[in-house]
Design a protein around this motif. Structure first.
Motif, PDB file in Angstrom:
ATOM      1  N   UNK A   1       0.818  -1.217   0.000  1.00  0.00           N
ATOM      2  CA  UNK A   1       0.000   0.000   0.000  1.00  0.00           C
ATOM      3  C   UNK A   1       0.848   1.263   0.000  1.00  0.00           C
ATOM      4  N   UNK A   2       2.135   1.143   0.190  1.00  0.00           N
ATOM      5  CA  UNK A   2       2.970   2.332   0.130  1.00  0.00           C
ATOM      6  C   UNK A   2       3.757   2.550   1.396  1.00  0.00           C
ATOM      7  N   UNK A   3       4.580   3.575   1.376  1.00  0.00           N
ATOM      8  CA  UNK A   3       5.446   3.903   2.490  1.00  0.00           C
ATOM      9  C   UNK A   3       5.031   5.269   3.030  1.00  0.00           C
ATOM     10  N   UNK A   4       5.014   5.385   4.354  1.00  0.00           N
ATOM     11  CA  UNK A   4       4.413   6.564   4.954  1.00  0.00           C
ATOM     12  C   UNK A   4       5.360   7.468   5.727  1.00  0.00           C
ATOM     13  N   UNK A   5       6.496   6.941   6.198  1.00  0.00           N
ATOM     14  CA  UNK A   5       7.353   7.837   6.987  1.00  0.00           C
ATOM     15  C   UNK A   5       8.842   7.757   6.635  1.00  0.00           C
ATOM     16  N   UNK A   6       9.308   6.709   5.985  1.00  0.00           N
ATOM     17  CA  UNK A   6      10.707   6.609   5.542  1.00  0.00           C
ATOM     18  C   UNK A   6      11.710   6.898   6.657  1.00  0.00           C
ATOM     19  N   UNK A   7      11.364   6.580   7.890  1.00  0.00           N
ATOM     20  CA  UNK A   7      12.272   6.866   8.998  1.00  0.00           C
ATOM     21  C   UNK A   7      13.515   5.994   8.906  1.00  0.00           C
ATOM     22  N   UNK A   8      14.677   6.609   9.100  1.00  0.00           N
ATOM     23  CA  UNK A   8      15.934   5.881   9.200  1.00  0.00           C
ATOM     24  C   UNK A   8      16.769   6.567  10.288  1.00  0.00           C
ATOM     25  N   UNK A   9      18.027   6.223  10.400  1.00  0.00           N
ATOM     26  CA  UNK A   9      18.832   6.782  11.491  1.00  0.00           C
ATOM     27  C   UNK A   9      19.124   8.266  11.294  1.00  0.00           C
ATOM     28  N   UNK A  10      18.937   8.759  10.057  1.00  0.00           N
ATOM     29  CA  UNK A  10      19.283  10.147   9.761  1.00  0.00           C
ATOM     30  C   UNK A  10      18.106  11.112   9.792  1.00  0.00           C
ATOM     31  N   UNK A  11      16.904  10.603   9.538  1.00  0.00           N
ATOM     32  CA  UNK A  11      15.772  11.513   9.472  1.00  0.00           C
ATOM     33  C   UNK A  11      14.467  10.790   9.214  1.00  0.00           C
ATOM     34  N   UNK A  12      13.419  11.574   8.934  1.00  0.00           N
ATOM     35  CA  UNK A  12      12.076  11.025   8.776  1.00  0.00           C
ATOM     36  C   UNK A  12      11.286  11.906   7.811  1.00  0.00           C
ATOM     37  N   UNK A  13      10.312  11.310   7.146  1.00  0.00           N
ATOM     38  CA  UNK A  13       9.440  12.042   6.241  1.00  0.00           C
ATOM     39  C   UNK A  13       9.562  11.556   4.814  1.00  0.00           C
ATOM     40  N   UNK A  14       8.575  11.896   4.007  1.00  0.00           N
ATOM     41  CA  UNK A  14       8.521  11.449   2.612  1.00  0.00           C
ATOM     42  C   UNK A  14       8.803  12.637   1.701  1.00  0.00           C
ATOM     43  N   UNK A  15       9.748  12.482   0.808  1.00  0.00           N
ATOM     44  CA  UNK A  15      10.081  13.546  -0.139  1.00  0.00           C
ATOM     45  C   UNK A  15       9.077  13.522  -1.281  1.00  0.00           C
ATOM     46  N   UNK A  16       8.144  14.444  -1.246  1.00  0.00           N
ATOM     47  CA  UNK A  16       7.123  14.528  -2.293  1.00  0.00           C
ATOM     48  C   UNK A  16       7.299  15.795  -3.141  1.00  0.00           C
TER      49      UNK A  16
END
Length: 300
Positions: free
Chosen positions: A162-177
């Motif tokens: 269904x998709x990805x919603x936050x893309x959190x990793x060790x460096x940051x968070x959020x979706x580049x739209x």
């Protein structure tokens, strides 16, 4: 249905949200509101588009055979507010709530009408923002259990079809739209909003992580960092729900006992759920980022 706002088991008055949407002007301050578009009003000037014969609003209402219609007595306010705002989008949601309070708790049937009105407003006026505080920060969105969509699971849909919603990793968070480096979603908005949302410097805080992937130490317009905002809002959301519960107890003996008991049960569940959300979300982002809470509060 409140499928994504507590499923009518949490207090979450949506009148202010709907009023904000209906009053939004997609083409800028001189353009039509969403309410005008829905009503079929034609555009003016160079942005003029063909308008249909009329318009309307549609909702899915979760009304069943429960004695309180919606399962939660206070959720009935959303059913009422939707109808009133669909009829007149200019109405003040607080005034609509006043109407509903008078119809639901008639002054002749309560021991202290002023206390009832004051208490219900104190619980419901900011309840949408309260729900948002202990669930999804900064527009990041969908972090719920798959299937029933109730309760927290940060990665519940993160790796699904269904998709990805936050893309959190060790460096940051959020979706580049963005158009420049992301999915291009910002280009679906007309100016000036496409440019406002394109830059993290101009994007409103409440939408930042929907439109941008940023470091945890990114400083918001509020002056807080992203990671500290996540911690602060989740702690604050729980405190606000606990305050709701205490306020409601002021109405014991003032309103119908069965109704008071049902709302008490629902608020008790909301307190437990808000604490669960706080602990899941804060723990997840603490472990991802490695950044401790600046206020030294306990994070598991």
């Amino acid at each position: 249905t409140q499928e994504y706002t507590g499923q009518q088991r949490h207090v979450c008055y949506l009148g202010p949200l709907w009023r904000e949407i209906l009053g939004f002007r997609p083409w800028g301050e001189d353009g039509r509101t969403v309410a005008a578009v829905v009503a079929g009003e034609p555009a003016k000037g160079p942005t003029r588009t063909r308008s249909g014969p009329g318009g309307g609003l549609v909702a899915v209402a979760n009304v069943g055979d429960d004695p309180y219609w919606c399962g939660h007595p206070l959720a009935q306010a959303n059913l009422y507010a939707f109808g009133r705002l669909a009829w007149d989008p200019e109405l003040d949601p607080a005034a609509v709530l006043d109407e509903w309070i008078d119809l639901t708790f008639p002054p002749t049937a309560t021991e202290d009408p002023a206390l009832v009105r004051e208490t219900v407003h104190a619980i419901m006026d900011d309840s949408w923002r309260t729900y948002e505080r202990y669930t999804a920060p900064l527009g990041v969105g969908f972090m719920v259990n798959p299937g029933n969509h109730y309760g927290p699971q940060v990665d519940g849909y993160e790796y699904s079809q269904w998709g990805t919603y936050h893309f959190a990793d060790r460096d940051g968070v959020g979706v580049d739209r963005t158009r420049a480096t992301g999915t291009g979603y910002t280009d679906q908005y007309p100016p000036p909003w496409r440019d406002v949302y394109e830059s993290p410097e101009t994007c409103p805080d409440e939408l930042l992580l929907f439109f941008h992937h940023v470091p945890y130490d990114h400083v918001l317009h509020s002056g807080s960092t992203v990671i500290q905002h996540i911690y602060d809002t989740h702690f604050a959301g729980v405190e606000q729900v606990e305050a709701m519960f205490r306020r409601w107890q002021l109405l014991a003996g003032v309103i119908d006992p069965a109704l008071h008991e049902r709302v008490t049960d629902r608020l008790d569940e909301q307190v437990l759920s808000a604490r669960e959300w706080r602990d899941h979300i804060n723990t997840y982002f603490f472990r991802k980022s490695g950044v401790p809470d600046a206020k030294g509060r306990r994070i598991h």
